[in-house]
Every structure is written in structure tokens, then in C-alpha cells.
Design a protein around this motif. Structure first.
Motif, PDB file in Angstrom:
ATOM      1  N   GLU A   1       0.783  -1.329   0.115  1.00 55.81           N
ATOM      2  CA  GLU A   1      -0.008   0.002  -0.074  1.00 55.81           C
ATOM      3  C   GLU A   1       1.007   1.268   0.112  1.00 55.81           C
ATOM      4  O   GLU A   1       0.526   2.287  -0.884  1.00 55.81           O
ATOM      5  N   GLU A   2       2.058   1.176   0.545  1.00 58.63           N
ATOM      6  CA  GLU A   2       2.751   2.472   0.899  1.00 58.63           C
ATOM      7  C   GLU A   2       3.495   2.680  -0.651  1.00 58.63           C
ATOM      8  O   GLU A   2       3.462   3.884  -0.969  1.00 58.63           O
ATOM      9  N   LEU A   3       3.661   1.338  -1.139  1.00 57.28           N
ATOM     10  CA  LEU A   3       4.751   1.450  -2.564  1.00 57.28           C
ATOM     11  C   LEU A   3       3.676   1.952  -3.468  1.00 57.28           C
ATOM     12  O   LEU A   3       4.050   3.001  -4.227  1.00 57.28           O
ATOM     13  N   ALA A   4       2.373   1.613  -3.356  1.00 57.62           N
ATOM     14  CA  ALA A   4       1.281   2.000  -4.366  1.00 57.62           C
ATOM     15  C   ALA A   4       1.340   3.591  -4.219  1.00 57.62           C
ATOM     16  O   ALA A   4       0.768   4.378  -5.171  1.00 57.62           O
ATOM     17  N   THR A   5       1.202   4.200  -2.899  1.00 57.87           N
ATOM     18  CA  THR A   5       0.884   5.359  -2.602  1.00 57.87           C
ATOM     19  C   THR A   5       1.935   6.219  -3.389  1.00 57.87           C
ATOM     20  O   THR A   5       1.915   7.542  -3.887  1.00 57.87           O
ATOM     21  N   ARG A   6       3.248   5.741  -3.043  1.00 59.77           N
ATOM     22  CA  ARG A   6       4.467   6.603  -3.511  1.00 59.77           C
ATOM     23  C   ARG A   6       4.408   6.535  -5.074  1.00 59.77           C
ATOM     24  O   ARG A   6       4.868   7.385  -5.722  1.00 59.77           O
ATOM     25  N   LEU A   7       3.989   5.502  -5.699  1.00 60.82           N
ATOM     26  CA  LEU A   7       4.056   5.385  -7.163  1.00 60.82           C
ATOM     27  C   LEU A   7       2.991   6.105  -7.778  1.00 60.82           C
ATOM     28  O   LEU A   7       3.076   6.948  -8.747  1.00 60.82           O
ATOM     29  N   ALA A   8       1.915   6.343  -6.894  1.00 61.13           N
ATOM     30  CA  ALA A   8       0.862   7.220  -7.481  1.00 61.13           C
ATOM     31  C   ALA A   8       1.368   8.792  -7.402  1.00 61.13           C
ATOM     32  O   ALA A   8       0.895   9.471  -8.246  1.00 61.13           O
ATOM     33  N   HIS A   9       1.935   9.148  -6.475  1.00 63.21           N
ATOM     34  CA  HIS A   9       2.508  10.396  -6.156  1.00 63.21           C
ATOM     35  C   HIS A   9       3.471  10.662  -7.279  1.00 63.21           C
ATOM     36  O   HIS A   9       3.575  11.741  -7.983  1.00 63.21           O
ATOM     37  N   MET A  10       4.452   9.708  -7.614  1.00 68.47           N
ATOM     38  CA  MET A  10       5.420   9.714  -8.367  1.00 68.47           C
ATOM     39  C   MET A  10       4.405   9.989 -10.267  1.00 68.47           C
ATOM     40  O   MET A  10       5.217  10.878 -10.956  1.00 68.47           O
ATOM     41  N   ALA A  11       3.803   9.355 -10.185  1.00 67.23           N
ATOM     42  CA  ALA A  11       3.105   9.614 -11.694  1.00 67.23           C
ATOM     43  C   ALA A  11       2.526  10.875 -11.838  1.00 67.23           C
ATOM     44  O   ALA A  11       2.535  11.305 -12.835  1.00 67.23           O
ATOM     45  N   ARG A  12       1.945  11.453 -10.815  1.00 68.67           N
ATOM     46  CA  ARG A  12       1.329  12.807 -10.740  1.00 68.67           C
ATOM     47  C   ARG A  12       2.499  13.812 -10.971  1.00 68.67           C
ATOM     48  O   ARG A  12       2.491  14.687 -11.818  1.00 68.67           O
ATOM     49  N   ASP A  13       3.590  13.613 -10.186  1.00 71.53           N
ATOM     50  CA  ASP A  13       4.604  14.697 -10.313  1.00 71.53           C
ATOM     51  C   ASP A  13       5.212  14.614 -11.857  1.00 71.53           C
ATOM     52  O   ASP A  13       5.682  15.642 -12.102  1.00 71.53           O
ATOM     53  N   LEU A  14       5.645  13.410 -12.174  1.00 70.80           N
ATOM     54  CA  LEU A  14       6.348  13.438 -13.676  1.00 70.80           C
ATOM     55  C   LEU A  14       5.516  14.057 -14.622  1.00 70.80           C
ATOM     56  O   LEU A  14       5.944  14.843 -15.662  1.00 70.80           O
ATOM     57  N   LEU A  15       4.188  14.058 -14.544  1.00 69.33           N
ATOM     58  CA  LEU A  15       3.228  14.700 -15.576  1.00 69.33           C
ATOM     59  C   LEU A  15       3.392  16.193 -15.338  1.00 69.33           C
ATOM     60  O   LEU A  15       2.788  16.929 -16.173  1.00 69.33           O
ATOM     61  N   GLN A  16       3.883  16.546 -14.039  1.00 63.80           N
ATOM     62  CA  GLN A  16       3.928  18.020 -13.909  1.00 63.80           C
ATOM     63  C   GLN A  16       5.201  18.769 -14.096  1.00 63.80           C
ATOM     64  O   GLN A  16       5.473  19.924 -14.225  1.00 63.80           O
ATOM     65  N   GLN A  17       6.409  17.816 -14.798  1.00 57.74           N
ATOM     66  CA  GLN A  17       7.631  18.264 -15.200  1.00 57.74           C
ATOM     67  C   GLN A  17       7.626  19.291 -16.118  1.00 57.74           C
ATOM     68  O   GLN A  17       6.603  19.217 -17.210  1.00 57.74           O
ATOM     69  N   LYS A  18       8.462  20.546 -16.195  1.00 53.19           N
ATOM     70  CA  LYS A  18       8.277  21.465 -17.321  1.00 53.19           C
ATOM     71  C   LYS A  18       9.065  21.001 -18.617  1.00 53.19           C
ATOM     72  O   LYS A  18       8.700  21.666 -19.630  1.00 53.19           O
ATOM     73  N   SER A  19       9.816  19.997 -18.710  1.00 52.24           N
ATOM     74  CA  SER A  19      10.470  19.598 -19.852  1.00 52.24           C
ATOM     75  C   SER A  19      10.858  18.266 -20.054  1.00 52.24           C
ATOM     76  O   SER A  19      10.416  17.497 -18.976  1.00 52.24           O
ATOM     77  N   VAL A  20      11.196  17.716 -21.222  1.00 51.42           N
ATOM     78  CA  VAL A  20      11.603  16.466 -21.547  1.00 51.42           C
ATOM     79  C   VAL A  20      12.767  15.892 -20.347  1.00 51.42           C
ATOM     80  O   VAL A  20      12.768  14.797 -19.784  1.00 51.42           O
ATOM     81  N   GLN A  21      13.851  16.919 -20.272  1.00 50.96           N
ATOM     82  CA  GLN A  21      14.860  16.385 -19.535  1.00 50.96           C
ATOM     83  C   GLN A  21      14.435  16.414 -18.046  1.00 50.96           C
ATOM     84  O   GLN A  21      15.044  15.599 -17.268  1.00 50.96           O
ATOM     85  N   ASP A  22      13.678  17.297 -17.533  1.00 53.28           N
ATOM     86  CA  ASP A  22      13.146  17.379 -16.202  1.00 53.28           C
ATOM     87  C   ASP A  22      12.389  15.991 -15.912  1.00 53.28           C
ATOM     88  O   ASP A  22      12.636  15.476 -14.833  1.00 53.28           O
ATOM     89  N   THR A  23      11.658  15.456 -16.639  1.00 56.92           N
ATOM     90  CA  THR A  23      11.077  14.339 -16.559  1.00 56.92           C
ATOM     91  C   THR A  23      12.095  13.050 -16.470  1.00 56.92           C
ATOM     92  O   THR A  23      11.835  12.093 -15.706  1.00 56.92           O
ATOM     93  N   LEU A  24      13.039  13.052 -17.286  1.00 57.02           N
ATOM     94  CA  LEU A  24      13.770  11.958 -17.505  1.00 57.02           C
ATOM     95  C   LEU A  24      14.850  12.099 -16.024  1.00 57.02           C
ATOM     96  O   LEU A  24      14.926  11.050 -15.546  1.00 57.02           O
ATOM     97  N   ASP A  25      15.062  13.102 -15.564  1.00 53.39           N
ATOM     98  CA  ASP A  25      16.073  13.415 -14.279  1.00 53.39           C
ATOM     99  C   ASP A  25      15.077  12.911 -13.215  1.00 53.39           C
ATOM    100  O   ASP A  25      15.635  12.427 -12.321  1.00 53.39           O
TER     101      ASP A  25
END
Length: 235
Positions: free
Chosen positions: A8-32
């Protein structure tokens, strides 16, 4: 042994990651951010990197968490063997190498070099969607057998989210480039029309001819016109 709470903790952290990745401002920011999350979320992972195999079998590092990962990518390119090449040539979309000391027969030149960098095991995932093959996410650990079945499952989920976010970032970047190009060409057309008293179609033909004669992209010709007022090669 993992408990339901762990998942459950891992699923929560992965969900947070998914939202954060979609908010990045550039392709390189997303990769990093993808490689940073790999180290944070995947059990056993000490370093991570994303690479792509270009035409002519050239390896290009897109993002890393350490210089050692960059050296590993360089070794794959120089030796023309390793997990990236296996995947590109029809290998599995996921691989887990428990002990790199036992991979010398499989990769006789690459395996010793990656071991010299201090890595004992590796795991990797192709980053792909139905439309794109976006590269490979490689995970490293200093000791053998660092990655478990749970690591692989978490890595696959992370890679799936990462591929979607990366594809979205690339699409948005391509769209911004296209809009910017259209705006620059429109501005350059106006300058050429005014300077040479031409119609829009005549001005476009003039810019296109300059692009062909100079073997230069249309956008670069437009950029030159905007900043100098001159059309390359025009009399």
C-alpha cells in the motif's frame, strides 16, 4: 517478507510519482525525475540511468544518477554488447541479472567493465508505449542478488508510468516546437513580403528556395531573416 502495508505504501508513492512526472516542465526534467524515483522506490537500487540506442548502434545517455552509470553506458556502446543491445535486437522488455560476475559468457567484454565500476547486479526495463520506443531504464546495485521479484514488479510499474509521462512530455515539447516554428516562419514571411514587395506565396517560395540552396532547415532560415532582415542567398 513484504506485508500488505508495504505494498500500500509503495502504491501510494508510485501514484505520487506518476502525478509529479506529468507536472515536469521539460523532457529532460521528466527524465531526471524518473531516475531519481527509481533509486528512491526500487528496493536494492543504488544507481539508475536512462539510455537510448540510436541509429548505427550508438548509445546515448539521457539521464543518470551518477557518473558510474554514464561509464556503464559508454562501455555498452564501445563494446557493442550488453542488455541495451539485447533488448534492441528483440530481447526481453524486462531483465534481471542477479550476478554480473556470471555474465561474462553472455557479455564477455561489457560484463568485466561494469563489474570494475563496482556493480554486482543489474535490472532493466524498456520504456515504451504502443506508439514509441523511448529507451531503456537501467538499475544498478553494488552487491549480487540485490533485486528481488518485488523489485522487478515495482520497477515494471515505475517504468510503465515513466514511459507514459515521458511520451506525454515529448509530445508537448514537439507541439511547442511546431507552434514556435510556425510563428517564426509567419514573422519571416511578413519581413520578406515587406522588403521585396512580394505576395505571401512568393515570399514563402523565396524562403523555401533559400532553405534548399543552403541545405538549412526552414525554421533556421526564418530565424536568420527575423534577426538580420536578410534572406540568405537573396539578390
Amino acid at each position: 517478507m513484504s506485508t500488505p502495508t508495504d505494498y500500500e505504501e509503495l502504491a501510494t508513492r508510485l501514484a505520487h510519482m506518476a502525478r509529479d512526472l506529468l507536472q515536469q516542465k521539460s523532457v529532460q526534467d521528466t527524465l531526471d525525475r524518473i531516475v531519481e524515483y527509481a533509486v528512491q522506490l526500487i528496493e536494492g537500487c543504488s544507481d539508475a540511468g536512462i539510455l537510448v540506442l540510436r541509429k548505427r548502434q550508438q548509445v546515448e545517455t539521457l539521464a543518470t544518477t551518477s557518473d558510474r552509470v554514464r561509464e556503464s553506458d559508454r562501455a555498452q556502446g564501445e563494446e557493442a554488447e550488453g542488455p541495451c543491445f539485447d533488448a534492441a535486437n528483440g530481447g526481453a522488455h524486462i531483465y534481471r541479472i542477479a550476478d554480473l560476475s556470471e555474465s561474462q559468457q553472455r557479455w564477455p567484454r561489457y560484463a568485466p567493465r561494469v563489474r570494475e565500476l563496482g556493480y554486482g547486479s543489474m535490472m532493466g526495463f524498456l520504456l515504451f508505449t504502443e506508439q514509441d520506443n523511448l529507451g531503456a531504464l537501467n538499475l544498478y546495485a553494488p552487491q549480487p542478488s540485490a533485486f528481488t521479484e518485488r523489485s522487478e514488479q515495482a520497477g515494471w510499474i515505475l517504468a510503465s508510468h515513466a514511459a507514459i509521462a515521458l511520451s506525454s512530455a515529448r509530445t508537448e515539447a514537439d507541439l511547442h516546437t511546431a507552434i514556435s516554428t510556425r510563428q517564426e516562419i509567419g514573422e519571416a514571411l511578413g519581413i520578406v513580403m515587406e522588403r521585396h514587395k512580394l505576395s505571401e506565396s512568393q515570399a514563402f517560395d523565396k524562403i523555401r528556395k533559400a532553405s534548399q540552396d543552403n541545405n538549412t532547415k526552414l525554421r533556421e532560415i526564418a530565424h536568420h531573416i527575423i534577426h538580420t532582415g536578410e534572406t540568405p542567398g537573396a539578390s
